[in-house]
Each structure stands twice: as structure tokens, then as C-alpha cells.
Motif scaffolding. Structure first.
Motif, PDB file in Angstrom:
ATOM      1  N   UNK A 139      79.480  27.719 -21.324  1.00 34.89           N
ATOM      2  CA  UNK A 139      79.644  29.051 -20.815  1.00 34.89           C
ATOM      3  C   UNK A 139      78.092  29.664 -20.496  1.00 34.89           C
ATOM      4  N   UNK A 140      77.718  30.583 -19.518  1.00 37.78           N
ATOM      5  CA  UNK A 140      76.674  31.211 -19.259  1.00 37.78           C
ATOM      6  C   UNK A 140      75.981  31.652 -20.477  1.00 37.78           C
ATOM      7  N   UNK A 141      76.954  32.637 -21.359  1.00 37.13           N
ATOM      8  CA  UNK A 141      76.351  33.234 -22.467  1.00 37.13           C
ATOM      9  C   UNK A 141      75.827  32.117 -23.391  1.00 37.13           C
ATOM     10  N   UNK A 142      76.128  30.965 -23.406  1.00 41.39           N
ATOM     11  CA  UNK A 142      75.570  30.023 -24.317  1.00 41.39           C
ATOM     12  C   UNK A 142      74.230  29.082 -23.749  1.00 41.39           C
ATOM     13  N   UNK A 143      74.600  28.967 -22.493  1.00 40.52           N
ATOM     14  CA  UNK A 143      73.281  28.417 -21.799  1.00 40.52           C
ATOM     15  C   UNK A 143      72.151  29.081 -21.733  1.00 40.52           C
ATOM     16  N   UNK A 144      72.279  30.554 -21.666  1.00 42.17           N
ATOM     17  CA  UNK A 144      71.000  31.442 -21.316  1.00 42.17           C
ATOM     18  C   UNK A 144      70.164  31.372 -22.645  1.00 42.17           C
ATOM     19  N   UNK A 145      70.754  31.129 -23.817  1.00 38.15           N
ATOM     20  CA  UNK A 145      69.967  30.923 -25.192  1.00 38.15           C
ATOM     21  C   UNK A 145      69.633  29.673 -25.407  1.00 38.15           C
ATOM     22  N   UNK A 146      69.775  28.435 -24.697  1.00 46.04           N
ATOM     23  CA  UNK A 146      69.570  27.040 -24.750  1.00 46.04           C
ATOM     24  C   UNK A 146      67.832  26.950 -24.960  1.00 46.04           C
ATOM     25  N   UNK A 147      66.992  27.663 -23.816  1.00 46.10           N
ATOM     26  CA  UNK A 147      65.715  27.061 -23.699  1.00 46.10           C
ATOM     27  C   UNK A 147      64.802  27.680 -24.631  1.00 46.10           C
ATOM     28  N   UNK A 148      65.164  28.444 -25.455  1.00 41.36           N
ATOM     29  CA  UNK A 148      64.442  29.112 -26.707  1.00 41.36           C
ATOM     30  C   UNK A 148      64.699  28.754 -27.969  1.00 41.36           C
ATOM     31  N   UNK A 149      65.475  29.662 -28.593  1.00 46.14           N
ATOM     32  CA  UNK A 149      65.899  29.516 -29.987  1.00 46.14           C
ATOM     33  C   UNK A 149      66.742  28.244 -30.341  1.00 46.14           C
ATOM     34  N   UNK A 150      67.699  27.860 -29.598  1.00 47.41           N
ATOM     35  CA  UNK A 150      68.613  26.473 -29.876  1.00 47.41           C
ATOM     36  C   UNK A 150      67.617  25.653 -29.774  1.00 47.41           C
ATOM     37  N   UNK A 151      66.994  25.226 -28.915  1.00 46.15           N
ATOM     38  CA  UNK A 151      66.004  23.952 -28.558  1.00 46.15           C
ATOM     39  C   UNK A 151      65.036  23.972 -29.571  1.00 46.15           C
ATOM     40  N   UNK A 152      64.734  25.192 -29.991  1.00 42.43           N
ATOM     41  CA  UNK A 152      63.522  25.012 -31.154  1.00 42.43           C
ATOM     42  C   UNK A 152      63.937  24.388 -32.249  1.00 42.43           C
TER      43      UNK A 152
END
Ligand code: ZN
Ligand code: ZN
Length: 367
Positions: free
Chosen positions: A150-163
Motif C-alpha cells: 500500500x501507498x502508506x507502506x511504500x512511502x516509508x520504504x526509501x529511508x528508514x525501512x531500507x536503512x
């Protein structure tokens, strides 16, 4: 076509500016921003504690392709991209030429922030996530978002989650190892789920009851409440008890306080590994005393981690495709704002009235 950006015009000052959305240059991609998270570092910038000034705020985002520049037919994993596809860009650039890049450390490229930090007046203007549009540069990694994320999850992917995926995946964590996570904020919750899927035993330390409850939903096997275990010694004893005397193979600091590092050195077992991500401030107020002899005598490894290698965003999206329904990633946003409300949204996030705010620049603007 006109678009809008939320630019910083001074300390704690945000102004909405309007520019023409430029025709997409060769190799670039113009996207319409769907959602953009407010990250701790956006607050840091807004408070004037960061060298970026007069830039467009926001870097955690998901968007929809509006126009592909000449030559762009795939994302950085070779998947075909078309107008309308949801994509996520890596928020920093890699120059391929600096000392860090030449040694393969793309995550610490000296020019990584050149685009993100540029003045809002400078072409192509759409250089941050708090904006109706965003221009992905010709040398900027980006990936298609899997359909079930979902958009809400994808929007956090490129910073905290990827790190966190990068930090843990490259740490050497093995099945049945114990990882102690200091701090059950967003980064702590992500790292709990990631470590769990890798077969580790997860212990999380925090002092806020509701966060520790969330930590269990994100897979933590044991939680340690600092209000109950109120000294470092008590916490070490509790870790020893729940690991049958084995102790912590890994200690991951995402607490955001300098004292956590001192505690990590004390907690880690003989031969243990400390992953340091939570401390990012480098002014003297962040100074803390530690016992260096413990690092020697316990043969500890201390590893600092900034950002992530760009291709880890792809691994993260694949991770989310597989696990976003198993762990409640989608429940982490508690309030959404329009672009016009950017200033208010950051204020609420800075005072912690709202824990995980999100900006929806296009949806609300069109109402
Ligand atoms: Zn961020
Ligand atoms: Zn570089």
C-alpha cells in the motif's frame, strides 16, 4: 502545467511555492507525489539544525510516473516502467566519482545530497517529497512498487525501512542469534520484523508501554520496559535470563540518545557486534563517556551505518511485498495532511502530538 512545493524559507518556516512543472529531461522521470512521510530528519532541518536551507522538504515518498524522459524504459532492476506506474526513488544521488563511490560506499557519496539540498528556486524545483511533483534525476536509482504494497507502506520504504534492511542484512546476523534493539520507534519496529524473518531471537528495550506492545506485533520475542528494569545492570540480567545466559550477539542502537551507545557496549556479549544508527548528532552536546576497555576485552565490533546502498531499496520493496501483511506496517501512519498544511504537520510531528504524519500533496489539493 503548474505544481507546488513546500520550501523552507527560514528556521521553522515553510512556504508553498508554485512553479511550472518542467518537461522531463533525457534520462529523468517526473512523478506525481502520492504520499510523503515526515521523517525525523525533516524535523531536524525545519528546526534549522541541518546545513540545508531554502530547499524543498521531504524525502520519504511514493509517486506515480507522469512522464518518462527520453531513454527511460525500465527501473533500476530492469523492470519495464510506464506512465501511471507507482515508483519509489532512492532519495540521494551517487556521483560514481568521489572517494566513497570509488570504494563502493555509495551510501556515503560526498555529493549524495546535492539535489535534495538545492534551493527551491533552482531548476527543476521539484526536488523534495512535500510537493505535487518530483523529478527523479538521470543517475538516481528508482524502483517500481509491488502491487500489494500500500501507498502508506511504500512511502516509508526509501529511508528508514531500507536503512534497517541494509544494516541487518549486511551485519552477519544468523539464524538463532539474539539481537537486542534499543528503541521501539519506527526504526526499532522495522528492525524487529526484519530480524525475525531472518530467524533471529529479538529483544526490544524501550520505556513507553504502547511502543513495546507494537514491538510484539512486529515480532519481538521479548520486550524490556525501562520503567520496570530501571538500571543497565537489571536490563543486562534480564537479557541474560531470557537468553539462558547466552547474551546479546548483536545490539542495534536506534534509541536516538547518546547514553544508549554506552549501554550497548555494556550489553553486547563477548565477540558481539554493535550496530550504531540512532546517534546522528555530532555537536559536543552529544558527547558521552564509555568504557573503551570493554570493547577490547570483549572483542566487540562497532559498525556505524548511514543511509543504505541504493539497490537495497529494491530488496526492501521485495521484503515488503512478502511481509507487509504479516506485520502491521500499514498501521504506522496516524494522521495525514494536505500540502498547504505542511507547516502544521511538521509542527505536530516535532511536538510529538502526531507520531507518524504523512502528507498527501495531490489528493487534498484537488478537493
Ligand atoms: Zn528519512
Ligand atoms: Zn560519490
Amino acid at each position: 502545467m503548474k505544481g507546488k512545493v513546500a520550501a523552507m524559507t527560514g528556521t521553522r518556516e515553510v512556504e508553498i511555492k508554485e512553479y511550472d512543472v518542467p518537461k522531463t529531461d533525457t534520462g529523468c522521470v517526473t512523478m506525481e507525489v502520492i504520499k510523503s512521510n515526515i521523517c525525523g530528519s525533516d524535523i531536524h532541518m525545519w528546526e534549522g539544525k541541518h546545513p540545508f536551507k531554502n530547499h524543498v522538504l521531504g524525502h520519504e515518498m511514493v509517486g506515480r510516473v507522469l512522464e518518462l524522459g527520453e531513454g527511460v524504459t525500465t527501473d533500476y532492476a530492469g523492470e519495464e516502467v510506464k506512465v501511471g506506474d507507482r515508483v519509489v526513488p532512492v532519495y540521494y544521488l551517487t556521483c560514481q566519482k568521489c572517494e566513497a563511490c570509488l570504494n563502493g560506499h555509495f551510501n556515503i557519496c560526498t555529493h549524495g545530497s546535492d539535489f535534495q539540498g538545492q534551493h527551491a528556486e533552482k531548476y527543476p524545483h521539484f526536488t523534495g517529497g512535500f510537493a505535487t511533483h518530483y523529478v527523479i534525476q538521470a543517475n538516481q536509482y528508482f524502483y517500481k512498487v509491488p502491487e500489494n504494497v500500500p501507498d502508506n507502506v511504500a512511502s516509508g520504504a526509501n529511508c528508514g525501512i531500507s536503512q534497517m534492511v541494509y544494516a541487518i542484512d549486511t551485519s552477519g546476523l544468523k539464524i538463532n542469534d539474539t539481537i537486542v534493539i534499543q528503541g521501539a520507534g519506527g526504526l526499532g519496529l522495522f528492525s524487529s520484523a526484519i530480524s525475525k524473518t531472518m530467524g533471529a531471537n529479538v529483544i526490544i528495550i524501550d520505556s513507553i508501554d504502547s511502543r513495546l506492545e507494537e514491538a510484539k506485533e512486529f515480532g519481538a520475542d521479548h520486550v524490556i520496559n525501562m520503567k520496570e528494569f530501571d538500571t543497565v545492570e537489571r536490563r543486562i540480567n534480564e537479557i541474560s535470563r531470557v537468553t539462558n545466559g547466552k547474551g546479546a550477539d548483536f545490539v542495534l542502537d536506534v534509541a536516538g540518545v547518546p547514553a544508549a551507545f554506552d549501554e550497548a557496549v555494556r550489553i553486547a556479549k563477548m565477540g558481539g557486534i554493535i550496530l550504531e544508527l540512532g546517534n546522528v548528532g555530532i555537536d559536543e552536546s552529544q558527547n558521552v563517556s564509555i568504557l573503551p576497555g570493554l570493547i577490547t576485552r570483549k572483542c566487540l565490533t562497532v559498525k556505524g551505518i548511514l543511509r543504505y546502498q541504493p539497490w537495497y531499496l529494491h530488496k526492501t520493496l521485495q521484503f515488503l511485498e512478502k511481509y507487509n501483511e504479516q506485520y502491521p506496517f500499514n498501521s504506522l501512519t496516524d494522521r495525514s495532511y494536505s500540502l498547504k498544511e505542511s507547516q502544521l504537520a511538521i509542527e505536530k510531528a516535532a511536538t510529538k502530538e502526531v507520531t507518524r504524519a504523512i502528507i498527501e500533496p495531490n489528493k487534498v489539493e484537488k478537493l
